[in-house]
Design an enzyme around this catalytic site. Structure first.
Site, PDB file in Angstrom:
ATOM      1  CE  LYS A   1      -2.190  -4.248   4.104  1.00 55.07           C
ATOM      2  NZ  LYS A   1      -2.549  -5.270   3.114  1.00 55.07           N
TER       3      LYS A   1
ATOM      4  CD  GLU B   1      -2.111   5.123   4.853  1.00 53.82           C
ATOM      5  OE1 GLU B   1      -1.722   5.206   6.017  1.00 53.82           O
ATOM      6  OE2 GLU B   1      -2.584   6.088   4.227  1.00 53.82           O
TER       7      GLU B   1
ATOM      8  CB  THR C   1      -0.914   0.018   1.251  1.00 53.80           C
ATOM      9  OG1 THR C   1      -1.386   1.354   1.476  1.00 53.80           O
ATOM     10  CG2 THR C   1      -0.180  -0.414   2.512  1.00 53.80           C
TER      11      THR C   1
HETATM   12  P1  NAP Z   1     -11.523  -4.358   2.233  1.00 55.98           P
HETATM   13  O1  NAP Z   1     -12.684  -4.032   1.369  1.00 55.98           O
HETATM   14  O2  NAP Z   1     -11.461  -3.798   3.606  1.00 55.98           O
HETATM   15  O3  NAP Z   1     -11.430  -5.959   2.323  1.00 55.98           O
HETATM   16  C1  NAP Z   1     -10.587  -6.582   3.256  1.00 55.98           C
HETATM   17  C2  NAP Z   1     -10.806  -8.078   3.163  1.00 55.98           C
HETATM   18  O4  NAP Z   1      -9.974  -8.724   4.139  1.00 55.98           O
HETATM   19  C3  NAP Z   1     -12.258  -8.522   3.481  1.00 55.98           C
HETATM   20  O5  NAP Z   1     -12.578  -9.609   2.659  1.00 55.98           O
HETATM   21  C4  NAP Z   1     -12.163  -8.960   4.924  1.00 55.98           C
HETATM   22  O6  NAP Z   1     -13.152  -9.894   5.307  1.00 55.98           O
HETATM   23  C5  NAP Z   1     -10.787  -9.636   4.875  1.00 55.98           C
HETATM   24  N1  NAP Z   1     -10.237  -9.868   6.200  1.00 55.98           N
HETATM   25  C6  NAP Z   1     -10.167  -9.014   7.239  1.00 55.98           C
HETATM   26  N2  NAP Z   1      -9.609  -9.626   8.302  1.00 55.98           N
HETATM   27  C7  NAP Z   1      -9.325 -10.890   7.925  1.00 55.98           C
HETATM   28  C8  NAP Z   1      -8.790 -12.015   8.575  1.00 55.98           C
HETATM   29  N3  NAP Z   1      -8.432 -11.978   9.856  1.00 55.98           N
HETATM   30  N4  NAP Z   1      -8.618 -13.158   7.870  1.00 55.98           N
HETATM   31  C9  NAP Z   1      -9.015 -13.224   6.573  1.00 55.98           C
HETATM   32  N5  NAP Z   1      -9.549 -12.193   5.905  1.00 55.98           N
HETATM   33  C10 NAP Z   1      -9.711 -11.044   6.581  1.00 55.98           C
HETATM   34  O7  NAP Z   1     -10.158  -3.969   1.510  1.00 55.98           O
HETATM   35  P2  NAP Z   1      -9.873  -3.657  -0.043  1.00 55.98           P
HETATM   36  O8  NAP Z   1     -10.080  -2.217  -0.268  1.00 55.98           O
HETATM   37  O9  NAP Z   1     -10.557  -4.660  -0.876  1.00 55.98           O
HETATM   38  O10 NAP Z   1      -8.299  -3.888  -0.083  1.00 55.98           O
HETATM   39  C11 NAP Z   1      -7.750  -5.178  -0.356  1.00 55.98           C
HETATM   40  C12 NAP Z   1      -6.328  -5.228   0.162  1.00 55.98           C
HETATM   41  O11 NAP Z   1      -5.551  -4.221  -0.473  1.00 55.98           O
HETATM   42  C13 NAP Z   1      -6.177  -4.985   1.656  1.00 55.98           C
HETATM   43  O12 NAP Z   1      -5.109  -5.790   2.111  1.00 55.98           O
HETATM   44  C14 NAP Z   1      -5.800  -3.523   1.751  1.00 55.98           C
HETATM   45  O13 NAP Z   1      -5.057  -3.294   2.930  1.00 55.98           O
HETATM   46  C15 NAP Z   1      -4.957  -3.363   0.502  1.00 55.98           C
HETATM   47  N6  NAP Z   1      -4.949  -2.048  -0.120  1.00 55.98           N
HETATM   48  C16 NAP Z   1      -6.110  -1.425  -0.418  1.00 55.98           C
HETATM   49  C17 NAP Z   1      -6.082  -0.195  -1.067  1.00 55.98           C
HETATM   50  C18 NAP Z   1      -7.340   0.527  -1.441  1.00 55.98           C
HETATM   51  O14 NAP Z   1      -7.269   1.722  -1.731  1.00 55.98           O
HETATM   52  N7  NAP Z   1      -8.481  -0.134  -1.492  1.00 55.98           N
HETATM   53  C19 NAP Z   1      -4.850   0.382  -1.407  1.00 55.98           C
HETATM   54  C20 NAP Z   1      -3.682  -0.299  -1.108  1.00 55.98           C
HETATM   55  C21 NAP Z   1      -3.738  -1.533  -0.477  1.00 55.98           C
HETATM   56  P3  NAP Z   1     -14.601  -9.392   5.834  1.00 55.98           P
HETATM   57  O15 NAP Z   1     -15.396  -9.042   4.596  1.00 55.98           O
HETATM   58  O16 NAP Z   1     -15.113 -10.571   6.571  1.00 55.98           O
HETATM   59  O17 NAP Z   1     -14.358  -8.191   6.703  1.00 55.98           O
HETATM   60  N1  GDD Z   2     -12.250   7.381   6.546  1.00 58.71           N
HETATM   61  C1  GDD Z   2     -12.365   8.712   6.635  1.00 58.71           C
HETATM   62  N2  GDD Z   2     -13.501   9.248   7.168  1.00 58.71           N
HETATM   63  N3  GDD Z   2     -11.347   9.482   6.197  1.00 58.71           N
HETATM   64  C2  GDD Z   2     -11.504  10.829   6.267  1.00 58.71           C
HETATM   65  C3  GDD Z   2     -12.646  11.412   6.787  1.00 58.71           C
HETATM   66  C4  GDD Z   2     -13.692  10.587   7.274  1.00 58.71           C
HETATM   67  O1  GDD Z   2     -14.724  11.036   7.747  1.00 58.71           O
HETATM   68  N4  GDD Z   2     -12.505  12.753   6.694  1.00 58.71           N
HETATM   69  C5  GDD Z   2     -11.319  12.990   6.144  1.00 58.71           C
HETATM   70  N5  GDD Z   2     -10.701  11.816   5.894  1.00 58.71           N
HETATM   71  C6  GDD Z   2      -9.340  11.674   5.328  1.00 58.71           C
HETATM   72  C7  GDD Z   2      -8.445  10.750   6.139  1.00 58.71           C
HETATM   73  O2  GDD Z   2      -7.910  11.432   7.274  1.00 58.71           O
HETATM   74  C8  GDD Z   2      -7.400  10.394   5.091  1.00 58.71           C
HETATM   75  O3  GDD Z   2      -6.400  11.386   5.056  1.00 58.71           O
HETATM   76  C9  GDD Z   2      -8.179  10.424   3.774  1.00 58.71           C
HETATM   77  O4  GDD Z   2      -9.433  11.065   4.065  1.00 58.71           O
HETATM   78  C10 GDD Z   2      -8.458   9.056   3.178  1.00 58.71           C
HETATM   79  O5  GDD Z   2      -9.007   8.230   4.191  1.00 58.71           O
HETATM   80  P1  GDD Z   2      -9.605   6.776   3.862  1.00 58.71           P
HETATM   81  O6  GDD Z   2     -10.605   6.874   2.787  1.00 58.71           O
HETATM   82  O7  GDD Z   2     -10.016   6.187   5.160  1.00 58.71           O
HETATM   83  O8  GDD Z   2      -8.374   6.007   3.226  1.00 58.71           O
HETATM   84  P2  GDD Z   2      -6.836   5.909   3.643  1.00 58.71           P
HETATM   85  O9  GDD Z   2      -6.068   6.704   2.645  1.00 58.71           O
HETATM   86  O10 GDD Z   2      -6.633   6.218   5.069  1.00 58.71           O
HETATM   87  O11 GDD Z   2      -6.542   4.353   3.457  1.00 58.71           O
HETATM   88  C11 GDD Z   2      -7.014   3.663   2.294  1.00 58.71           C
HETATM   89  O12 GDD Z   2      -6.038   3.727   1.285  1.00 58.71           O
HETATM   90  C12 GDD Z   2      -4.789   3.064   1.599  1.00 58.71           C
HETATM   91  C13 GDD Z   2      -3.855   3.254   0.392  1.00 58.71           C
HETATM   92  O13 GDD Z   2      -3.245   4.500   0.470  1.00 58.71           O
HETATM   93  C14 GDD Z   2      -7.313   2.225   2.721  1.00 58.71           C
HETATM   94  O14 GDD Z   2      -7.945   1.555   1.643  1.00 58.71           O
HETATM   95  C15 GDD Z   2      -6.036   1.467   3.057  1.00 58.71           C
HETATM   96  O15 GDD Z   2      -6.349   0.088   3.275  1.00 58.71           O
HETATM   97  C16 GDD Z   2      -5.064   1.598   1.877  1.00 58.71           C
HETATM   98  O16 GDD Z   2      -3.868   0.930   2.160  1.00 58.71           O
END
Ligand code: NAP
Ligand code: GDD
Length: 405
Positions: free
Chosen positions: A206, A180, A178
């Site tokens: 991570k 992050e 990520t």
């Molecule tokens: P998400 O919607 O939060 O999905 C997370 C998945 O992990 C869900 O299927 C959840 O199951 C499962 N999970 C949580 N705890 C677990 C455990 N203990 N054992 C097995 N499975 C578990 O996340 P996403 O947005 O699809 O992201 C997929 C991956 O990419 C994550 O690893 C995230 O950290 C990473 N990532 C995401 C982003 C982004 O912007 N979306 C960016 C960079 C990296 P439940 O449905 O049961 O909760």
């Molecule tokens: N969630 C949330 N809720 N975020 C907020 C809010 C709120 O009400 N208001 C402002 N934010 C700001 C957060 O402080 C952050 O800076 C930004 O919006 C994005 O927040 P999220 O959407 O929660 O995502 P994230 O960037 O913290 O994390 C997501 O992206 C990562 C990749 O950069 C997640 O999907 C992570 O799992 C992933 O790794």
């Protein structure tokens, strides 16, 4: 000397005595664990079998669709939950008694090594996608230990399950790394060579997962890669992430079902793309482009990003713009708010409970390596992403669809 035919019965081959496929699509195993008698990788890789952790999440659902369309057999690990957690997969799932297909779900958990080894041995995957994680950054400050267990040690457990089953040369491993990791960014834009500086328990967990993936690649010659993905969103995004929280609120406010949207840091900037585009990039990373494996080269890690960054405030403006609401901002810090220019009503306010103890202020990725080596490029532009998400939420609100995401 030619090798005797393999004793392994692949899950997708007929395996019971009636010549029918096992209903769960699993291989038959001896009662006690014994080393698997695997065929050489060339033969093994003629099958296309994916195992996905995190299949019930946003990315898991898109990846499943993508792989099924490509003809893969897809196995997913789901957690036991007292409420349904498979909402994003309902359209793909078929009752295996009624209409057997190539999609199978199994109970498991990244905190349970035994279950992971058991599934690995019975599924015999050719590609493993580790998407499972406690993925919410803010929540990771409250659940720091659990986040480390799942996101860091869970990755180790999955890698070790591959080793335990003797599959190090028989399957490829994708780690959901990520942006992050960059946290307090050390350069702009961020690329594969930018030093990491995580800012949350999630980011730190991570970081371990990133390095253990690199370590298993170098130590055991595994095809294991990190996709360093910047934020990617979609109508399937969980509603506690900021984009989906905004688009759902815009729909509810437009339909007079909610008065105001409460947010945290409006100044944070993110490089937001569409999840569907990023799924293709994950798959491409496991297909071996740009790496000569026969010459002993190792695969590399890749950034996937759009190369654009936008403040949360801009996402809010664009989302309200989709339903024709123009905003006027006033105040600053916790007193900042936005009014609907036409009605004068306050529709956005700041609530400090959404601030994070340590924030990632700016993310901006450089996807040049993925574009050059994998031929990957994001297709969906920022405005299109916002529009698609708002329109999906409008349709859901109007049709009283209460998704559990
Ligand atoms: P998400 O919607 O939060 O999905 C997370 C998945 O992990 C869900 O299927 C959840 O199951 C499962 N999970 C949580 N705890 C677990 C455990 N203990 N054992 C097995 N499975 C578990 O996340 P996403 O947005 O699809 O992201 C997929 C991956 O990419 C994550 O690893 C995230 O950290 C990473 N990532 C995401 C982003 C982004 O912007 N979306 C960016 C960079 C990296 P439940 O449905 O049961 O909760
Ligand atoms: N969630 C949330 N809720 N975020 C907020 C809010 C709120 O009400 N208001 C402002 N934010 C700001 C957060 O402080 C952050 O800076 C930004 O919006 C994005 O927040 P999220 O959407 O929660 O995502 P994230 O960037 O913290 O994390 C997501 O992206 C990562 C990749 O950069 C997640 O999907 C992570 O799992 C992933 O790794």
């Amino acid at each position: 000397m030619s090798r005797p035919p393999s004793k392994v019965i692949y899950p997708e081959q007929p395996s019971n005595k009636d010549g029918q496929r096992n209903k769960e699509g699993l291989a038959e195993l001896p009662a006690a664990f014994a080393p698997l008698d695997l065929p050489p990788p060339e033969e093994y890789f003629q099958r296309k079998v994916a195992l996905i952790s995190g299949i019930t999440g946003q990315d898991g659902a898109y990846l499943t669709e993508f792989l099924l369309e490509k003809g893969y057999t897809v196995h997913g690990i789901i957690r036991r939950s007292s409420s349904f957690n498979t909402g994003r997969l309902h359209h793909l799932y078929e009752d295996q008694h009624e209409r057997p297909n190539k999609f199978h779900l199994h109970y498991g958990d990244l905190t349970d090594s035994t279950a992971l080894v058991f599934l690995m041995a019975r599924i015999l995957p050719t590609e493993v996608y580790n998407l499972g994680a406690q993925s919410h950054v803010k929540v990771s400050f409250s659940l720091a230990e659990y986040t480390a267990d799942v996101d860091a040690i869970g990755t180790l457990r999955l890698l070790d399950a591959i080793r335990t089953c003797g599959l190090t040369k028989h399957c490829r491993f994708y780690q959901a790394s990520t942006s992050e990791l960059y946290g307090l960014v050390q350069e702009v834009p961020q690329s594969e060579t930018t030093p990491f500086y995580p800012r949350s328990p999630y980011g730190v967990a991570k970081l371990y997962a990133y390095w253990i993936t690199v370590n298993y690649r170098e130590a055991y010659g595994m095809y294991a890669v990190n996709g360093i993905l910047f934020n990617h969103e979609s109508p399937r995004r969980g509603r506690t992430f900021v984009t989906r929280k905004i688009t759902r609120a815009v729909a509810e406010i437009y339909e007079n079902k909610q008065a105001c949207l409460w947010l945290g840091n409006l100044d944070a900037q993110r490089d937001w793309g569409h999840a569907r585009d990023y799924i293709e990039g994950m798959w491409l990373m496991l297909q071996g482009q740009g790496v000569n494996l026969t010459a002993g080269e190792q695969p590399g890690d890749f950034v996937l990003a759009t190369g654009e960054t936008h403040p949360v405030r801009e996402f809010v403006e664009k989302a309200f713009g989709v339903v024709g609401i123009e905003l006027a901002w006033s105040g600053s810090g916790v007193d900042e708010e936005a009014r609907d220019v036409k009605t004068g009503k306050v529709v956005v306010k700041v609530d400090p409970q959404y601030f994070r103890p340590a924030e990632v202020e700016l993310l901006l990725g450089n996807p040049a390596k993925a574009e050059r080596v994998l031929g990957w490029k994001r297709k969906v532009k920022f405005d299109e992403l916002v529009k698609e998400m708002v329109e999906a939420d409008l349709a859901a609100v109007r049709n009283f669809v209460e998704d559990q995401n």
